[in-house]
Structures are given as C-alpha cells and as structure tokens.
Design an enzyme around this catalytic site. Structure first.
Site, mmCIF file in Angstrom:
data_model
loop_
_atom_site.group_PDB
_atom_site.id
_atom_site.type_symbol
_atom_site.label_atom_id
_atom_site.label_comp_id
_atom_site.label_asym_id
_atom_site.label_seq_id
_atom_site.Cartn_x
_atom_site.Cartn_y
_atom_site.Cartn_z
ATOM 1 N N SER A 168 -10.401 -3.224 5.975
ATOM 2 C CA SER A 168 -9.065 -2.674 5.728
ATOM 3 C C SER A 168 -8.403 -2.332 7.055
ATOM 4 C CB SER A 168 -9.209 -1.401 4.887
ATOM 5 O OG SER A 168 -7.973 -0.735 4.789
ATOM 6 N N SER A 169 -7.096 -2.084 6.982
ATOM 7 C CA SER A 169 -6.358 -1.548 8.134
ATOM 8 C C SER A 169 -5.873 -0.127 7.865
ATOM 9 C CB SER A 169 -5.138 -2.427 8.427
ATOM 10 O OG SER A 169 -5.521 -3.732 8.718
ATOM 11 N N ASP A 205 -8.670 -9.396 1.304
ATOM 12 C CA ASP A 205 -8.782 -8.826 2.652
ATOM 13 C C ASP A 205 -10.050 -9.297 3.364
ATOM 14 O OD1 ASP A 205 -6.386 -7.522 2.729
ATOM 15 O OD2 ASP A 205 -7.182 -5.490 2.563
ATOM 16 N N GLU A 224 -7.751 -6.884 -3.770
ATOM 17 C CA GLU A 224 -8.275 -6.418 -2.474
ATOM 18 C C GLU A 224 -9.249 -7.400 -1.828
ATOM 19 O OE1 GLU A 224 -6.931 -3.955 -0.128
ATOM 20 O OE2 GLU A 224 -6.803 -3.147 -2.155
ATOM 21 N N THR A 251 0.858 -1.200 0.000
ATOM 22 C CA THR A 251 0.000 0.000 0.000
ATOM 23 C C THR A 251 0.893 1.248 0.000
ATOM 24 O OG1 THR A 251 -1.772 -1.151 1.159
ATOM 25 C CG2 THR A 251 -1.780 1.218 1.377
HETATM 26 N N1 GLY Z 1 -5.003 -4.028 1.742
HETATM 27 C C1 GLY Z 1 -4.511 -3.296 2.824
HETATM 28 C C2 GLY Z 1 -5.572 -2.685 3.649
HETATM 29 O O1 GLY Z 1 -6.613 -2.366 3.143
HETATM 30 O O2 GLY Z 1 -5.396 -2.501 4.815
#
Ligand code: GLY
Length: 579
Positions: A456-457, A437, A434, A395
C-alpha cells in the site's frame, strides 16, 4: 405553454440548501476535533465525542458513516491502516487491517496464457477482491483503545443510511466515472445507477441494506461479518459475481475459511526524526511510512531555511524521486519478503543517496543499495523490477483527537473508486479491488501470494514534538498519498506555512517518473511557481486534483485546529467540540 418546473426548482433549492449549509473546512477550539471529507461523518464523530467517547470511538463512528456517504472510496468491503497515539500509554501504535489474498492465490491468478493481465481488466472482477479487514480492524481498535461498542458507534451511520441524504456533486461525479463498471453488476446498477446513468445531484439517497448490515455487526460484533450470513454473501459475490445480462467476468475462489481466518496485525509504526520532530508512519505492508521517512532524511541533509520556495520544492521532488526508486523495488508485505527497513531508514544511507540530488531535475533513478546499511548486510535480496505499477488515486483519510490527548490518523479504502464494482447483493456495500495493488509480474517482492497483503501507499502520519502530538496528517490518492503527505510536511515544517495553508497549497507529485504531476484545479500550470520549477528542468503533467488531506494541529496556546480541504474532493468538514 405550461411547463411543470416543480422538480427542477425543488432540485435547485435542495442543491442550494446543501451548499449554504456546508460546514467549515477549518475549525479551531479547545475540545476534541475531527476532519473528514464528509459532513455527516464529521458530525458523527463530533456526536460521539460529545457523548463522552474518545478519539478511537469517534474515528470508528466517522469511518462507518463515510462508508455510507463516500462509499466509492471506503467501507466494510475494504481495509486500511489506523495509526493511534494513545495518551495513556504515551505511544504510537498501528492497526493493520489491510485486505489479504485468499488461500487460492498465486502469481498465476493474474496471468492469462502465461502473460500478466492488464490492470484495468482485473479491477472489475472477482479475482481482484481481497479478504476485507475493516470490520475486524475497528473491533481491534475498540477492544484495545475504545470505550464504546459497535451498537453505540454504528448508530449515527445507520441513521444516515436509513434516513438517506442528498447526493452532492462529488458523489455524482464519481458514480458518473463508474457508470461502465457498475453497469456490469446488477447489484451495483440497482444501488448506484438509474437507467444505466449516475444518480443526479440532489437525489435523496438511502441505503437500507447497508443499515441492516451495520445492525447485524452491531448485534453480533465482527464475527457476524466474518462467519455468518454476511460472510456467505461475500463469498458468493466474489465467486459468482451478480453480473448483468450479457456480461462475463472472471470469478474468484474465496473460501468461507478465508474470512473466518482473517487476522488484524497490531504493528510498531515507522519512526523517524526530522528537524526536531518525531514522525510516525505506517510500516509494511504500506510503503508510506518508509518512503516519507526516507525522503525527509534526504531533505535533512540540506539547509532549506536559506533557500527559495522553488529550490525547496525542487529538492522535495528529487527526494521523492529517490524514495520512490527504492519503494518500488524493495517494499512489500514484510511477512513474505525481507524488506530492508533499517537500511532504507538509515541517515547514513540518506547522506550517500543525497549526493545524487543536484541543482537541476534528474532523470529516472535506479534503486540504491540499502542492504549495506542494514545490521546484517549479508541479506541477498536484489529485486529486478523497480517500476511504478498502476494504482488508483482514491481511498479516504480522517483525523480525530480528543480532550484526553488521544489522536487517530486513519486511512482506509476499497482501492479504485467503486472498488471491484461488486456490491454484495442485499448488503449495500462494495467489495474492494485491493489485490490489484500487487505487482502482476514475478519475480518481485510485491507479487501476489496466498494470505499476503498487497503493498500500500497509505500514510496516516502523527508527528510529535517534545514527546507530545504536534500535528497529524494523511490523504487518499494511491501512490500520490506519499507525496501529498510529504509535501504537506515540507510546506509546514520547512516553508513555515500554517497547516491549513500547507494543505491547500498546490500539490506536485514526483514518483520516479518522467514527469511531475500537478493540479489544474489549483491553477498550478502556467503559474510563476510552475515556471520556476520548469526552469530547474522539471517536466510537468496535469491532472485535475491530487489527494484530499485531513489533519489536526495542536497549537501552542492549547487550542486545536482541525483542517480539511477547501477545494479538493468537494470541500471537507473540520469540526471542534464546543461544549
Ligand atoms: N489502494 C491504495 C493503497 O493502498 O495505497
């Protein structure tokens, strides 16, 4: 014997020039400011600020350029979260342009013969690709808060993509890691590999296909991406990935209507207070804002000012462990599941949970019961699975501010380095993975469903003091994003480090696991600091580096300081307007 040294010498000279010209990782001044991991992206933002654009304009210009220079971390094939402090409104808002699962999705998509597939088997396939949100996110941000249009803001990125730039060590390192994945797809092999190998440092890299994609978006707006030929090409790439001979991959079933129907969400941020600061972060579907606020609430129950650095860091790790126990169990897309946000953010809940934080490192924690601290304690949700799922640690994050006082903290991604590995043929950008996740095993709040956004983080964070921006920070790193941002806040607020020192301090990441991740790049293992934590019972595990933070601090004397990494991810670029 005569040897032709010219190519090697040229490459060495180019390499040296690249390093000599490296821009600063920390800058101060009186104007608008920007920090990114890419010199070209920071320069693009500065150019827009100098042309009279505001922070939102400059953030879009920088993001588009990062899509060219840092294409393995982000781009128009992915999604993200933009947090904006609007000086005119004196408000923080967030623009959620996270990827969504297409209409065909259900938990069954990630199963084979009824068994959940392995994460790494799903990544380089069509089924990992979510409907990209980035272009509509940029458009929404510009429509609401910007002053310039796509034609002006994509121009710097188009120039970099068209003219090309010299590949540095970081680009080479990441594409080397991705050789296997890119080799599966003809379009990725053509763009990023030569004879199956990563392009060497010093290669002059051009991406005219991406320049043309940006030109189409500049001319036609987001609709050109979501409804025109680009949309058709995305759908074809997901449903019939352009594989190399002999490769078989799982195909997706994305529809043109999935792209046409994609919507951005403008959301209230998560707001919490910490030792006199107002901390704003990202709400679900990101778990970042809640987990950081929860850990800060836990830490606020202690008087850290009288403690040693080791004691503070020990409590930071314990607070993070407890926050992750709840994050892993309860947080997901709040349009699909009842996330107990009020309970998780409750200071009373934190006081109760803080009783678990002792003088020694604890073992893995079970989630608590935040529902008792909700306004409506009757909500019956009790998830059974509270494990930390596999996520990549990639990211990108950028920070921009302007003279009017606007601030942008923007984290966006294509998930894994190189995303799904699928470059849309003729379009020059990678599609995300994505959807990995999501949790693959139902039942869980974060299980995959049609139109849902995976948890997400990402943690773009803006901190106010006395109602005005004090500083902003964010980072890449999958679930370590949360610990990077949290630790930087603790370093700065509790340990009194300047923001550059807080960013450059060795990082440690505890996510309710058996071990705490620490960095070899920062020479943490074996240090006195490491020994002090080990003496408190923390078991350390090593990784090369954690995160790549970017931030801006608004100093008491009216100056601003833009801060990027001085070691991680190949040194970032922080610039402040001089004119
Ligand atoms: N794919 C990393 C996040 O959304 O945290």
């Amino acid at each position: 014997m005569k040897m032709d040294l010219a190519p090697a010498v040229t490459a060495a000279l180019l390499f040296t020039a690249f390093h000599l010209q490296a821009a600063p990782a920390v800058s101060s001044g009186h104007g608008g400011a920007v920090a990114t991991v890419s010199e070209q992206a920071s320069q693009a933002a500065l150019q827009i600020l100098d042309q009279g654009g505001n922070a939102i304009d400059a953030a879009v210009a920088a993001a588009a350029t990062l899509g060219v220079t840092d294409p393995f971390s982000c781009g128009v094939g992915g999604g993200g979260f933009m947090l904006i402090y609007s000086a005119a409104d004196d408000k923080v808002i967030s623009i959620d342009h996270r990827e969504t699962a297409p209409a065909y999705f259900s938990p069954e998509v990630f199963k084979q013969d009824g068994v959940a597939m392995e994460w790494q088997d799903v990544v380089p396939t069509g089924i990992s690709v979510g409907v990209p949100g980035t272009v509509l996110g940029w458009q929404e941000a510009l429509t609401r808060y910007g002053t310039m249009n796509f034609e002006q803001l994509l121009a710097p990125a188009i120039k970099v993509a068209e003219d090309g730039f010299m590949l540095g060590e970081n680009f080479n390192r990441i594409s080397t890691i991705n050789e296997g994945k890119f080799s599966r797809f003809s379009s990725a092999s053509q763009l990023y590999l030569k004879d199956g190998k990563a392009l060497p440092v010093g290669t002059h890299f051009r991406n005219p296909d991406l320049a043309n994609t940006y030109r189409e978006i500049a001319a036609g707006g987001a609709r050109a991406f979501y409804e025109g030929d680009i949309a058709k090409d995305i759908v074809a790439a997901v449903n019939q990935p352009p594989v190399t001979s002999g490769t078989r991959v799982l195909t997706g079933s994305m529809a043109l209507s999935d792209l046409k129907d994609y919507e951005v969400r403008v959301r209230q941020p998560i707001h919490s207070t910490y030792r006199g600061f107002d901390v704003y972060g990202m709400a679900p579907p990101s778990s970042g804002g809640i987990a950081i606020a929860q850990a800060l609430n836990l830490l606020e129950t202690f008087d850290l000012s009288t403690m040693s650095r080791a004691e503070v860091e020990h409590l930071y790790l314990e607070a993070s462990r407890l926050a992750f126990a709840d994050r892993n169990a309860y947080v997901a897309d709040s349009e699909f599941t009842d996330v107990p946000v009020a309970g998780l953010l409750s200071k009373d809940y934190a006081k109760e949970r803080a009783k678990l934080m002792g003088e020694k490192a604890s073992a893995k924690r079970e989630p608590g019961d935040p529902f008792l601290y909700q306004d409506d304690p009757s909500v019956p949700l009790r998830p059974s699975n509270a494990t930390l799922g596999q996520e990549s640690t990639h990211t990108t994050h950028l920070a921009v501010s302007d003279r009017e006082g606007n601030v942008v903290a923007y984290t966006f991604t294509i998930e894994d380095w190189g995303g799904s590995g699928i470059v849309v043929p003729g379009r020059g950008f990678l599609l995300n993975n994505e959807l990995t996740d999501f949790d693959f095993s139902a039942p869980h709040p974060n299980v995959a469903e049609a139109y849902k956004r995976p948890r997400s983080s990402m943690s773009p964070t803006i901190v106010l003091q006395d109602g005005k921006p004090a500083f902003t920070i964010g980072s890449p790193g999958g679930s370590t994003i949360i610990t990077t941002v949290l630790q930087t806040l603790v370093n700065h607020i509790d340990l009194g480090m300047s923001l550059p020192d807080a960013v450059n301090a060795p990082r440690m990441s505890q996510r309710n696991g058996d071990t705490t991740l620490v960095e070899t790049l920062l020479e943490f293992p074996g240090s006195d600091q490491a020994s002090a934590l080990e003496a408190l019972g923390h078991r350390l595990a090593e990784t090369d580096q954690i995160g790549a933070a970017n931030g801006i601090i608004f100093n008491d004397d009216g100056t601003v300081t833009a801060v990027s990494e001085s070691k991680r991810h190949g040194v970032g670029t922080a610039l402040v307007q001089q004119q």
